[in-house]
Design an enzyme around this catalytic site. Sequence first.
Site, mmCIF file in Angstrom:
data_model
loop_
_atom_site.group_PDB
_atom_site.id
_atom_site.type_symbol
_atom_site.label_atom_id
_atom_site.label_comp_id
_atom_site.label_asym_id
_atom_site.label_seq_id
_atom_site.Cartn_x
_atom_site.Cartn_y
_atom_site.Cartn_z
ATOM 1 N N ASP B 282 -8.872 -26.145 -17.338
ATOM 2 C CA ASP B 282 -9.463 -27.124 -16.426
ATOM 3 C C ASP B 282 -10.584 -26.334 -15.763
ATOM 4 O OD1 ASP B 282 -10.236 -28.648 -14.286
ATOM 5 O OD2 ASP B 282 -8.229 -29.413 -13.896
ATOM 6 N N HIS B 283 -11.824 -26.540 -16.267
ATOM 7 C CA HIS B 283 -12.868 -25.588 -15.880
ATOM 8 C C HIS B 283 -13.148 -25.628 -14.382
ATOM 9 C CE1 HIS B 283 -15.158 -29.272 -16.603
ATOM 10 N NE2 HIS B 283 -15.979 -28.816 -15.679
ATOM 11 N N HIS B 345 -8.710 -33.056 -12.843
ATOM 12 C CA HIS B 345 -9.520 -32.347 -11.837
ATOM 13 C C HIS B 345 -9.148 -32.731 -10.411
ATOM 14 C CE1 HIS B 345 -11.721 -31.184 -15.269
ATOM 15 N NE2 HIS B 345 -12.434 -32.277 -15.392
#
Lengths: 311, 591
Positions: B282-283, B345
């Site tokens: 999950d960048h 996110h």
Amino acid sequence: MKIDLTDTTASKVNKALVRGRRAIGTPAVGMVLTMVIVTDEENAYDSIKAAEEASHEHPSRTLVVIKRHARNPRERTHPRLDAEVRVGSEAGTGETVVLRTYGEVSEHADSVVLPLLLPDAPVVVWWPADAPEDPARDPLGALGRRRITDLYAVENPMAVLRARQRSYAPGDTDLAWTRLTLWRSMLAAALDQARAAVTSAAVEAEADNPAAELLARWLEARLRVRVDRVVTAGPVVTTVRLGTEDGEVVIDRPEGPLATLTLPGQPARRLALKVRPTSELLAEELRRLDADEMYAVALRGEATEEPAAHV
Amino acid sequence: MITVSEATDTTDTTDGAGAETPEGAAGPGAGAPAADGAPAADPVTGTGTPDGRARGPAEGPGDGPAEGPGDGPADVPAALSAPPAGWANPLRDPRDRRLPKVAGPSGLVIFGVTGDLSRRKLMPAVYDLANRGLLPPGFSLVGFARRDWEDQDFAEVVHDAVKEHARTPFREEVWQQLAEGMRFVPGDFDDDQAFEQLRKAVDELDASRGTSGNYAFYLSVPPRFFPKVVQQLKKHGLADAPEGSWRRAVIEKPFGHDLRSAKELNAIVHEVFDPDQVFRIDHYLGKETVQNILALRFANTMFEPIWNRSFVDHVQITMAEDIGIGGRAGYYDGIGAARDVIQNHLLQLMALTAMEEPASFDAASLLTEKLKVFRAVRLPDDLGRHTVRGQYAGAWQGGAKVRGYLEEDGIDQTSATDTYAAIKLGVDNRRWAGVPFYLRTGKRLGRRVTEIAVVFQRAPHSPFDAGATEELGQNAIVIRVQPDEGMTVRFGSKVPGTSMELRDVTMDFAYGESFTESSPEAYERLILDVLLGDANLFPRHQEVEESWRILDPVEEYWASHGRPAQYTSGSWGPAEADEMLARDGRSWRRP
């Protein structure tokens, strides 16, 4: 923008800084440290440039103290302070004040610098050349949490190295040591792979290279073996050999930025190991502002028994 | 604050070492003479590479190198295996903070290496890591894709990608060091021969580059290929780590489209890889500001005392994009904003904002605390009144005419996919009871921004008369995740002048200002963490499943009730979203 002040005082310089910041419209800036550069005219340009480049990573207020030598007796008796205030695009990401001291003011440069330090932020003092015998006891050095010297910029590095060893105080550091970080990192990584006890070691470098001497002392301290110093044509450190019972671990950098790593039983592979410019060294130096205990270990060349700071 | 983040790093490292110490101590008296007289702290010495523990016998006989082609003399591997597991590198010391955390010997295999993500993010990140000296000598990069390429063609593609997208300047010597370890394997995911070739490539790299059997497999492919790829990895023995080394799987979102599919997907991957060895990217979690949320909350004293229902009125978490779906119709239609963004996110950001202090800064403690938040999340009783979805309609946005969602290529006129979603969540625990968390995300909104706004209650009593405080809003702490990473504190201040008049002012901390214009890209950090085996910044499968459990009822409600509201492209969402907050007597921030 640039503001020139002649025959001035620290409080006028402070006012000029505020004026400059207002004029460019950034009254609040997130500067994280004050960098004091003590230098002469000859080294000033390069040092300021390096500090400005480093300030991209560490926005700072840079105070450059240049001690001017008076050419005639009249000037000697007339103490004076000139200042040049640079803010905005001319000063990297922070602000730069160049202070030129004449006559007796030169003896009391700390009285000029003290009111110009950023509130609460750490202070770093850097002598690009001509560092004092005992940096921590120097009036300007005493202001700093971190004091940076450079053994590359002295006439007789080995003698100065001994002096540094004697006068070491926590917070001292030297760019000759900073230059070694890539070497040390790669040596540690090589040993991670070799996973063998080191029985002998050698550092090959040009004659009288202080970084090579620090590297050898560090290896002696950590590996508890005698480290041979071999003189080569250079430039700087060319080869480090670590002997293990399986064979030699060698990092060899005869020239250029590409080194060769040889591990026992594995084919050689190439490593990028460049000589870094001063601005990068400085940026690394500013990443941590607590005492560099490993530098002390390398200076002394022996392992210290004191427990690690906070683990 | 830089010391803070580094201090946490140190703790983190020490923990890794702590875990391995007993094992190390048990090993027969370390072959290194240096270890005898070394300082007491020495067991920790290996910490620079927490995966060091995995390497012990890796180079033993029977391992990759022995069967590789080429020059590894038969006697050497045996000799190398001599140092026992307790071996500690004498050149590493926790006091030596200059030495960076360099990944141990390892390689990265990327599936779908021709994809956009790979070219724009992964390859540049690998180069940037190498340029910063954080990759081990001999690090190898293997590409796998359906292209008729040789190793050199692949290197060429990587070269171009790096030149175009890398963050750090291009340096020939770094490139050469990397290029030597690049391999390409052409083939389909069905192709047994290609995977056989991949296995040979991996073995060959172990022998020629000393990667010690440590490989991460990055599945940069659509999830429908996951089963095939992991099965193939298993079938060809690529997923089984040789004794003492590791094999890790890295996967990207989406992690399913509801709880059931997420469980299926996890089952498929876990059948082949141990759950601890699966890293979900999950960048957002790799971003400095997100990591800084924990530093901000738990390393300072001034925020935590007010970080609760006694002072906080509500929390708004926003992720807005100004772009439309572009060419991603096939992926996006039927998924929608809530599944695409809120599930991963926004719920992760919410968990970090709401969680209690973890016992320590390691993956297990963080997981525990985040799961506690997820399990305490309560959906509103009336989903119709407290959730909103929308679709962007054609309009002029920022000086350009843009199409509406239903007019995009490849989108069905009757599509009910949400491009905007807003939901209200509660957290049922002592800290947050009664404090709503509003989560919203959307495409074609005013501008690209992601932020967490913690809005505080008004002062319980004001000695100033109403006229003086008319323009005074609520105090707020806003964490700007992107762009312009930083933090803003908003509070009231007296307007200069003779009358008593108060107005909101903001105090700002910007990363770009206080540290570095060169803070690393999220992918750099995440790839390095995968190689180091540090799972702090990766959501675990339990988190994924819990967040689907939260979102599923909302999606079900939407599927059976009404249609998405239309909103003008370039605005801040549909009017219904404003009404949703107005019902609670609040309003959205304009980010």
